[in-house]
Design an enzyme around this catalytic site. Structure first.
Site, PDB file in Angstrom:
ATOM      1  N   ASP A  12       3.182   8.208  -0.953  1.00 14.11           N
ATOM      2  CA  ASP A  12       3.781   7.588   0.240  1.00 14.11           C
ATOM      3  C   ASP A  12       4.977   6.696  -0.100  1.00 14.11           C
ATOM      4  O   ASP A  12       5.218   5.682   0.551  1.00 14.11           O
ATOM      5  CB  ASP A  12       2.750   6.747   1.023  1.00 14.11           C
ATOM      6  CG  ASP A  12       1.484   7.528   1.285  1.00 14.11           C
ATOM      7  OD1 ASP A  12       1.607   8.678   1.734  1.00 14.11           O
ATOM      8  OD2 ASP A  12       0.388   7.007   1.020  1.00 14.11           O
ATOM      9  N   HIS A  40       4.482  14.328   4.243  1.00 10.43           N
ATOM     10  CA  HIS A  40       5.812  13.738   4.150  1.00 10.43           C
ATOM     11  C   HIS A  40       6.295  13.488   5.561  1.00 10.43           C
ATOM     12  O   HIS A  40       6.145  14.359   6.422  1.00 10.43           O
ATOM     13  CB  HIS A  40       6.790  14.739   3.557  1.00 10.43           C
ATOM     14  CG  HIS A  40       6.673  14.884   2.085  1.00 10.43           C
ATOM     15  ND1 HIS A  40       6.422  13.841   1.240  1.00 10.43           N
ATOM     16  CD2 HIS A  40       6.817  15.966   1.308  1.00 10.43           C
ATOM     17  CE1 HIS A  40       6.408  14.289   0.003  1.00 10.43           C
ATOM     18  NE2 HIS A  40       6.631  15.569   0.015  1.00 10.43           N
ATOM     19  N   ARG A 302      -4.909   6.741   8.596  1.00 12.01           N
ATOM     20  CA  ARG A 302      -5.666   5.592   8.059  1.00 12.01           C
ATOM     21  C   ARG A 302      -4.705   4.450   7.709  1.00 12.01           C
ATOM     22  O   ARG A 302      -3.637   4.691   7.150  1.00 12.01           O
ATOM     23  CB  ARG A 302      -6.366   5.987   6.747  1.00 12.01           C
ATOM     24  CG  ARG A 302      -7.544   6.894   6.940  1.00 12.01           C
ATOM     25  CD  ARG A 302      -8.307   7.089   5.639  1.00 12.01           C
ATOM     26  NE  ARG A 302      -7.601   7.949   4.695  1.00 12.01           N
ATOM     27  CZ  ARG A 302      -8.102   8.343   3.519  1.00 12.01           C
ATOM     28  NH1 ARG A 302      -9.282   7.939   3.146  1.00 12.01           N
ATOM     29  NH2 ARG A 302      -7.411   9.129   2.719  1.00 12.01           N
ATOM     30  N   ARG A 304      -3.044   1.863   5.469  1.00  7.86           N
ATOM     31  CA  ARG A 304      -2.958   1.832   4.006  1.00  7.86           C
ATOM     32  C   ARG A 304      -3.170   0.412   3.490  1.00  7.86           C
ATOM     33  O   ARG A 304      -2.809  -0.551   4.164  1.00  7.86           O
ATOM     34  CB  ARG A 304      -1.577   2.315   3.562  1.00  7.86           C
ATOM     35  CG  ARG A 304      -1.343   3.769   3.867  1.00  7.86           C
ATOM     36  CD  ARG A 304       0.061   4.197   3.454  1.00  7.86           C
ATOM     37  NE  ARG A 304       0.306   5.574   3.843  1.00  7.86           N
ATOM     38  CZ  ARG A 304       1.479   6.054   4.224  1.00  7.86           C
ATOM     39  NH1 ARG A 304       2.541   5.275   4.267  1.00  7.86           N
ATOM     40  NH2 ARG A 304       1.603   7.314   4.558  1.00  7.86           N
ATOM     41  N   ASP A 332      14.461  -2.477   3.200  1.00  9.51           N
ATOM     42  CA  ASP A 332      14.693  -3.152   4.493  1.00  9.51           C
ATOM     43  C   ASP A 332      13.420  -3.800   5.051  1.00  9.51           C
ATOM     44  O   ASP A 332      13.487  -4.791   5.777  1.00  9.51           O
ATOM     45  CB  ASP A 332      15.247  -2.148   5.508  1.00  9.51           C
ATOM     46  CG  ASP A 332      14.349  -0.932   5.651  1.00  9.51           C
ATOM     47  OD1 ASP A 332      14.102  -0.261   4.626  1.00  9.51           O
ATOM     48  OD2 ASP A 332      13.868  -0.663   6.769  1.00  9.51           O
TER      49      ASP A 332
HETATM   50  P1  GDP Z   1       6.093  10.420   1.331  1.00  8.48           P
HETATM   51  O1  GDP Z   1       4.823  11.190   1.389  1.00  8.48           O
HETATM   52  O2  GDP Z   1       6.370   9.896  -0.025  1.00  8.48           O
HETATM   53  O3  GDP Z   1       7.244  11.141   1.931  1.00  8.48           O
HETATM   54  O4  GDP Z   1       5.865   9.111   2.202  1.00  8.48           O
HETATM   55  P2  GDP Z   1       5.591   8.917   3.755  1.00  8.48           P
HETATM   56  O5  GDP Z   1       5.410  10.147   4.503  1.00  8.48           O
HETATM   57  O6  GDP Z   1       4.559   7.850   3.855  1.00  8.48           O
HETATM   58  O7  GDP Z   1       7.004   8.339   4.195  1.00  8.48           O
HETATM   59  C1  GDP Z   1       7.263   7.074   4.167  1.00  8.48           C
HETATM   60  C2  GDP Z   1       7.532   6.523   5.569  1.00  8.48           C
HETATM   61  O8  GDP Z   1       8.537   5.557   5.473  1.00  8.48           O
HETATM   62  C3  GDP Z   1       8.065   7.504   6.594  1.00  8.48           C
HETATM   63  O9  GDP Z   1       7.670   7.112   7.882  1.00  8.48           O
HETATM   64  C4  GDP Z   1       9.578   7.416   6.427  1.00  8.48           C
HETATM   65  O10 GDP Z   1      10.310   7.779   7.569  1.00  8.48           O
HETATM   66  C5  GDP Z   1       9.716   5.946   6.160  1.00  8.48           C
HETATM   67  N1  GDP Z   1      10.807   5.580   5.265  1.00  8.48           N
HETATM   68  C6  GDP Z   1      11.236   6.216   4.147  1.00  8.48           C
HETATM   69  N2  GDP Z   1      12.204   5.505   3.559  1.00  8.48           N
HETATM   70  C7  GDP Z   1      12.378   4.375   4.318  1.00  8.48           C
HETATM   71  C8  GDP Z   1      13.207   3.236   4.191  1.00  8.48           C
HETATM   72  O11 GDP Z   1      13.988   3.069   3.268  1.00  8.48           O
HETATM   73  N3  GDP Z   1      13.063   2.276   5.161  1.00  8.48           N
HETATM   74  C9  GDP Z   1      12.199   2.372   6.205  1.00  8.48           C
HETATM   75  N4  GDP Z   1      12.146   1.393   7.089  1.00  8.48           N
HETATM   76  N5  GDP Z   1      11.404   3.442   6.330  1.00  8.48           N
HETATM   77  C10 GDP Z   1      11.484   4.427   5.403  1.00  8.48           C
END
Ligand code: GDP
Length: 423
Positions: A12, A40, A302, A304, A332
């Site tokens: 994540d 993702h 769930r 985290r 951010d």
């Molecule tokens: P993955 O499995 O590694 O792709 O992780 P996730 O599906 O949990 O994605 C991470 C979440 O954070 C998603 O809702 C993305 O849109 C969001 N996200 C990713 N990069 C950033 C960021 O730099 N800033 C913010 N605010 N949200 C982000």
């Protein structure tokens, strides 16, 4: 050009978002391990998409997406995912999706067994996503499950299935559950397998041609280094190899050598499921970070567990991944903090260490926390290093030095262009 995009932490980290951003430079995107046990999340001009099985390049035109032999595929889930994307206007055909004939099929009884076992364990459970991933990988290594290529020959498939189901029922019944019926499984395989047949092929032939033609290939990981079956926080790991070294094998190009490994690392920590998590926050501090970062599982919803950035675990993650550069994501999110906590070392039995440990030693570790001044402003519109407030720069530079790998990208928002090229 062969690049792996992998997670440095517990998963994540925002890999989907970085793959979506970087995929424009690649011709082929490959998933090389795992199943629909993680998701993702990608936000772009077409909408918000959760991808559990399909490679993130599916959202780009002119990118070929490959599901490699290292994957475990729940056919019903995949059919649903394809249908859902199509309903949002994404085109999926055999021109942009190919599935390895050697990928393993995750069957409905794998899900059943995952549930039976997780229920049996009650409060000692591992925090499985109950998607059948551990049972199906177990069966793969027992050589007692079905591969995608077998869908092509229903007669042989039926015979093999009968024998496998007979064996599987010994276990299912020992849980006190009703036996499963091979005919029902066969029907399920036909219902969800037939629409997928056109995508199934020997991906090693495809890769041979692609590598010889100098195609740009990106290997996309699911879950992070600390969930790797061998190098992660066993037994609280996934059941597959999440690390970059496995990417060519799980993708169908075992002879290929990676040119680059981009490690995705979050500006703070999050961990879904059970297991040791040294930097875990609690109470109001945790709620504030979870809310700010929207830290709820993409596959399961769930909440985290969250915590400070962990230098010890991230240094280890970058090392086992062989990361050549890093992308720091979700910086951010920390804008609300007056002081930003960072775990700079672990204290174990009164001694400080920066070397990651596993097993019971990890359970005993306590975080050594240092605080950085917060930057206290919205950085989501920053597009250059010089746009960043000085406290954000200090934080990034400290992390880069402590982890020991160069930070190439800093992500400041979920959308495609919300990032800074840092070096
Ligand atoms: P993955 O499995 O590694 O792709 O992780 P996730 O599906 O949990 O994605 C991470 C979440 O954070 C998603 O809702 C993305 O849109 C969001 N996200 C990713 N990069 C950033 C960021 O730099 N800033 C913010 N605010 N949200 C982000």
């Amino acid at each position: 050009m062969l690049t792996a995009i992998v997670g440095i932490n517990w998963g994540d980290e925002g890999k989907g978002r970085m793959v979506d951003l970087l995929s424009s430079d690649y011709d082929i995107i490959v998933r090389y391990q795992g199943g629909n046990n993680a998701g993702h999340t990608v936000v772009n001009n077409k909408g918000r998409f959760i991808l559990n099985l399909l490679p993130s390049g599916i959202l780009r035109e002119n990118t070929v997406n490959v599901m490699g032999p290292g994957m475990v595929i729940d056919l019903e889930h995949l059919c649903g995912e394809i249908e859902n994307l199509r309903s949002k206007g994404i085109k999926i055909s055999k021109d942009n999706l190919i599935i390895s004939d050697k990928a393993t099929i995750c069957l409905p009884y794998h899900r059943l067994l995952d549930n039976l076992e997780e229920d049996r364990l009650k409060d000692k459970k591992f925090g499985s996503t109950r998607r059948g991933i551990a049972p199906v990988y177990g069966d793969k290594y027992m050589k007692k499950t079905i591969r995608m290529g077998e869908l092509a020959n229903p007669v042989t498939l039926n015979n093999r299935l009968a024998s496998i189901v007979e064996w599987k029922n010994l276990l299912i019944q020992s849980y006190g559950s009703a036996p499963i019926d091979a005919a029902e499984i066969f029907e399920w395989l036909s219902k969800y397998g037939n629409p997928l047949k056109e995508y199934i092929t020997d991906t090693s032939i495809f890769f041979n041609a692609a590598v010889n033609a100098n195609k740009r290939i990106m290997f996309e990981a699911q879950l992070g280094a600390l969930r790797d079956i061998d190098y992660g926080i066993f037994p609280y790991t996934s059941s597959s190899s999440t690390i970059a070294a496995y990417a060519p094998i799980g993708a169908g190009a075992p002879y290929a050598k990676l040119d680059e490994v981009v490690g995705i690392m979050k500006a703070y920590s999050s961990c879904v499921g059970e297991g040791p998590f040294v930097v875990e926050m609690s109470g109001q501090e945790a709620t504030a970070l979870r809310e700010a970062g929207g830290e709820y599982g993409a596959a399961t919803g769930r909440p985290r567990r969250v915590g400070a950035f962990d230098v010890v675990a991230s240094r280890y993650g970058a090392r086992v991944q062989g990361a050549t550069s890093l992308a720091l994501t979700k910086l951010d999110v920390l804008a609300y903090m007056d002081k930003i906590p960072v775990c700079t070392a672990y204290e174990i039995d009164g001694k400080q260490t920066v070397d990651f440990v596993t097993g019971e030693t990890l359970d005993a570790a306590k975080p050594v926390i240092r605080y950085f001044d917060g930057f206290k402003c919205d950085i989501s519109k920053c597009r250059k290093k010089s746009d960043l407030p000085v406290n954000a720069l200090k934080y990034i530079e400290y992390i880069q030095k402590a982890v020991g790998t160069r930070i190439k990208y800093v992500s400041v928002g979920p959308e495609r262009d919300d990032y800074i090229l840092f070096d």
